[in-house]
Design an enzyme around this catalytic site. Structure first.
Site, PDB file in Angstrom:
ATOM      1  N   HIS A 474       5.614 -17.894  52.168  1.00 32.55           N
ATOM      2  CA  HIS A 474       7.003 -17.347  51.750  1.00 32.55           C
ATOM      3  C   HIS A 474       7.946 -18.237  51.443  1.00 32.55           C
ATOM      4  O   HIS A 474       8.620 -18.083  50.364  1.00 32.55           O
ATOM      5  CB  HIS A 474       7.603 -16.855  53.433  1.00 32.55           C
ATOM      6  CG  HIS A 474       8.855 -15.984  53.179  1.00 32.55           C
ATOM      7  ND1 HIS A 474       8.999 -14.972  53.652  1.00 32.55           N
ATOM      8  CD2 HIS A 474      10.153 -16.824  53.256  1.00 32.55           C
ATOM      9  CE1 HIS A 474      10.482 -14.629  53.283  1.00 32.55           C
ATOM     10  NE2 HIS A 474      10.905 -15.661  53.520  1.00 32.55           N
ATOM     11  N   GLU A 475       8.244 -19.501  52.153  1.00 29.72           N
ATOM     12  CA  GLU A 475       9.093 -20.225  51.600  1.00 29.72           C
ATOM     13  C   GLU A 475       8.617 -20.928  49.973  1.00 29.72           C
ATOM     14  O   GLU A 475       9.838 -21.147  49.370  1.00 29.72           O
ATOM     15  CB  GLU A 475       9.339 -21.633  52.318  1.00 29.72           C
ATOM     16  CG  GLU A 475       9.767 -21.163  53.909  1.00 29.72           C
ATOM     17  CD  GLU A 475      11.103 -20.390  53.958  1.00 29.72           C
ATOM     18  OE1 GLU A 475      11.857 -20.356  53.021  1.00 29.72           O
ATOM     19  OE2 GLU A 475      11.121 -19.544  54.754  1.00 29.72           O
ATOM     20  N   HIS A 478      10.368 -18.399  47.711  1.00 25.65           N
ATOM     21  CA  HIS A 478      11.690 -18.810  47.356  1.00 25.65           C
ATOM     22  C   HIS A 478      11.943 -20.055  46.360  1.00 25.65           C
ATOM     23  O   HIS A 478      12.596 -19.967  45.482  1.00 25.65           O
ATOM     24  CB  HIS A 478      12.483 -19.105  48.666  1.00 25.65           C
ATOM     25  CG  HIS A 478      12.837 -17.994  49.348  1.00 25.65           C
ATOM     26  ND1 HIS A 478      13.521 -17.087  49.053  1.00 25.65           N
ATOM     27  CD2 HIS A 478      12.499 -17.773  50.762  1.00 25.65           C
ATOM     28  CE1 HIS A 478      13.607 -15.956  50.060  1.00 25.65           C
ATOM     29  NE2 HIS A 478      12.991 -16.636  51.048  1.00 25.65           N
ATOM     30  N   HIS A 481      11.082 -19.285  42.898  1.00 28.85           N
ATOM     31  CA  HIS A 481      12.396 -18.319  42.180  1.00 28.85           C
ATOM     32  C   HIS A 481      13.045 -19.397  41.479  1.00 28.85           C
ATOM     33  O   HIS A 481      13.760 -19.248  40.601  1.00 28.85           O
ATOM     34  CB  HIS A 481      12.784 -17.732  43.538  1.00 28.85           C
ATOM     35  CG  HIS A 481      13.598 -16.467  42.858  1.00 28.85           C
ATOM     36  ND1 HIS A 481      14.562 -15.869  43.651  1.00 28.85           N
ATOM     37  CD2 HIS A 481      13.979 -15.886  41.578  1.00 28.85           C
ATOM     38  CE1 HIS A 481      14.862 -14.734  43.213  1.00 28.85           C
ATOM     39  NE2 HIS A 481      14.768 -14.964  41.707  1.00 28.85           N
TER      40      HIS A 481
HETATM   41 ZN    ZN Z   1      12.956 -15.962  53.033  1.00 24.70          ZN
END
Ligand code: ZN
Length: 685
Positions: A474-475, A478, A481
């Site tokens: 998940h991290e 980010h 991105h």
């Molecule tokens: Zn998040």
């Protein structure tokens, strides 16, 4: 000024970033920003253009942003009294500086003049978006207000910044202040070996117990608390931890209750000053949802769809406990639900999360993550040797990211395990925004990801739970991105997108933690090297949606609470919040005896930042709709399909906020989002 906080080189001199240097650096950066703003404000209106207003404004705070990012980052990973003091001394000045920009009448006049020039409509792509976003930012922050209302707005902003910082410190302090020492080994029954060993080590580190005569220390930090709530047979032990966690933020010097009332009142006042009926509409007008009513309707719609399944799951758990304990069915105590739910799951699926841990050594998980993202997104991640790059703590590692053509896209730090000086949870952040530079080579981005994952112990590598593996993926979503950003305007790069869009890149990554083909790339037993045996994998998949209505409902409850606090703030002005929230959420909460208090006193998502996730907690579910839907393309065309990966990079990851998020999503999928993929994935259709 020769201050390392102002040093803009890519390699950061962490050992020199000391608390005593914060004040001088931030004061100098503030003075530079203010001088740059004054130059824009003094420009003759007849000579304004896009470059000397909009772009000059973008550059005015660049150095302040970078130096302040280092300070705030350090407070999250190396909290200590001198740093906290230095940070808090500068925080009001920094918040005031940013709050004052849209209230600067001279700058606003020149932006309006520049925006109405005939050349502006001809600007294309991100430059046009930047003009529109800046104008909307200024208006949303009070640029059109008369002077006395502007002054009040500034005061509100600055007070909000201080109160929310205090709220966050209270949660951290109260969490750290609590410990439970257990000397009777019988109380550890049911706890997995690793949790017992962590508790024993934790006590030894605090000078409690000896090798011969051990003591076990439990805290409210996730890796200590969660195994107890799930596995400890001693209900009193669970009750003690649960009660202590529930009390965080409502006792003594760390009582957040008055702060919450004040924060809500200030947010409501801010909305009213800006002509909005409530904080929810103020915050959401420029997000995908566009209004508080739309967000609420989304949550209530989902609530209606999962309510029946949720009630069934609650009754099922009560019946299971009754049968196991040979008693009449009755609501469980709040410290019993996780425990009995785990027992039921094990019985039904013969599946124990702990069986997966040996297959998830952290180094292997990271190698797999980099392999998967390498195949799908065409990147190469390499670790710098220890000592080659300065870091803020010996556990921190540093990595470079290149594309297939060998371009250095960016670099990042990782800091994975709990420390007392570190904030809880897991997060991604960035320190430098690079990207394409007009007339020059592309500059690399610099970011980081941090967590509070199970640490290594007993000579073994850190062995993660499957949920922790999802957190790492998940991290990293980010982080990609940010690192893959190809936006010239730094403030429009990467994660600087609408809050209800920002979790799409992160949550979509979690899907690769559930596919056999991707798990086989990295889920290997840390001793034998074997892949997850098929029967265990099948049980893991079967158990995936166990009580998924309850999990969904928990998120909906938090979102519903958050929206109500920010749609109807005046209802919460007097009296205790908790009973009102209990009533509001009666169809959302697991019926327990005694009733569990609601979590507003430690709900850092919505109260540890002037805005943060306030009125935006629904975004998690909203973004799950987006990620479940977007992943259907990978499912259909191949989870390692490079073309789909390239498309996701080109249409979503590299574009940041350079276009409307609904447009980006539609560009990738060829149509607007569809709710059914989420319900299908959660087994709720
Ligand atoms: Zn998040």
């Amino acid at each position: 000024m020769d201050n390392p906080f102002l040093d803009r080189s890519f390699q950061m001199p962490w050992s020199q970033l000391t608390a005593d240097r914060v004040g001088p650096a931030i004061k100098a950066a503030l003075a530079d920003a203010e001088a740059a703003l004054a130059r824009i404000a003094a420009r003759p209106v007849g000579s304004v253009n896009y470059q000397n207003t909009f772009l000059a404004l973008e550059q005015a705070t660049e150095s302040l942003n970078e130096s302040w990012a280092k300070v705030t980052h350090l407070t999250t990973v190396a909290d200590a009294a001198p740093l906290r003091d230095a940070h808090n001394a500068m925080l009001p000045k920094v918040s005031a500086c940013f709050a004052k920009i849209p209230l600067n009448a001279e700058v606003w006049l020149r932006l309006k003049a520049a925006a109405s020039l005939p050349a502006v409509p001809a600007l294309h792509g991100e430059h046009r978006r930047f003009v529109d976003e800046t104008m909307a930012d200024f208006r949303q922050q009070g640029a059109d207000l008369p002077a006395e209302k502007k002054a009040r707005l500034e005061a509100v902003q600055s007070e909000l910044a201080q109160l929310t910082q205090k709220y966050s410190e209270n949660v951290l302090d109260a969490t750290n202040a609590w410990e439970l020492l257990v000397s009777d080994p019988a109380r550890l029954a049911g706890l997995p070996a690793h949790a017992q060993e962590s508790a024993r080590q934790s006590a030894l580190k605090k000078g409690q117990g000896t090798e011969a005569d051990p003591v076990w220390r439990f805290t409210l930090h996730g890796p200590s608390q969660e195994p107890v709530m799930l596995y400890a047979e001693d209900a009193e032990l669970r009750r003690q931890l649960w009660s202590a966690a529930a009390a965080v933020g409502q006792e003594g010097a760390q009582d957040n209750r008055e702060l919450i009332r004040r924060i809500l009142a200030l947010r409501q006042e801010k909305a009213a000053l800006l002509g909005q009926p409530h904080f929810a509409d103020l915050v959401l007008q420029r997000r995908m949802a566009k209004s508080g009513a739309t967000a609420l309707a989304f949550i209530e719609d989902l609530h209606g769809r999962v309510r029946t399944a949720f009630m069934r799951e609650c009754r099922e758990l009560e019946a299971f406990k009754a049968e196991q304990t040979k008693s009449a069915p009755a609501p469980l105590a709040p410290w019993e639900t996780a425990f009995w739910a785990d027992r039921l799951r094990r019985m039904r699926y013969d599946f124990d999360e702990e069986q997966l841990r040996p297959y998830f050594p952290l180094p292997g998980v990271l190698a797999g993550l980099f392999e998967i993202t390498g195949r799908v997104f065409g990147i190469r991640v390499t670790e710098r040797p220890t000592g080659a790059v300065e870091v803020w703590h010996p556990e921190v590692k540093f990595y470079d990211v290149h594309d297939r053509a060998g371009r250095h896209l960016g670099s990042f730090y990782t800091d994975w395990h709990p420390r007392e000086s570190k904030r809880g949870g897991a997060w991604m952040n960035y320190l430098i925004t690079g990207g394409p530079v007009a007339g020059g080579p592309r500059a690399p981005h610099l970011g980081l990801m941090c967590g509070n994952l199970t640490p290594a112990q007993g000579g073994k590598p850190a062995l993660l739970t499957h949920h922790e593996v999802e957190t790492v993926f998940h991290e990293f979503g980010h982080l990609l991105h940010h690192l893959l950003g190809e936006v010239q305007i730094k403030s429009l790069n990467g994660v600087n997108v609408a809050w209800d869009f920002v979790e799409l890149p992160s949550q979509i990554m979690e899907n690769w933690c559930w596919e056999r083909a991707s798990l086989d790339l990295f889920a290997r037993h840390h001793e034998t090297g074997e892949a997850i045996p098929d029967p265990l994998f099948q049980r893991m998949i079967a158990a995936r949606n166990f009580r998924s209505a309850a999990a969904t409902m928990r998120q909906l409850a938090l979102a519903r609470m958050d929206l109500d606090l920010h749609l109807h703030a005046t209802d919460y002005e007097v009296g205790e919040l908790s009973p009102k929230l209990q009533t509001l959420l009666r169809d959302y909460l697991v019926p327990t005896q005694p009733p569990a208090p609601t979590i507003e006193n430690r709900f850092t998502h919505i109260f540890s930042d002037p805005t943060g996730y306030a009125a935006g907690y629904y975004s998690y579910k909203w973004a799950e709709v987006l990620d479940a839907d977007a992943f259907t393309r990978f499912k259909r065309e191949g989870i390692f399909n490079e073309q789909v990966g390239r498309d996701f990079v080109a249409k979503v990851l590299c574009r940041g906020n350079s276009a409307d998020p609904m447009q980006l999503f539609t560009d990738f999928m060829g149509r607007p989002p569809d709710l059914s993929a989420l319900l299908l994935r959660a087994g709720l259709v």
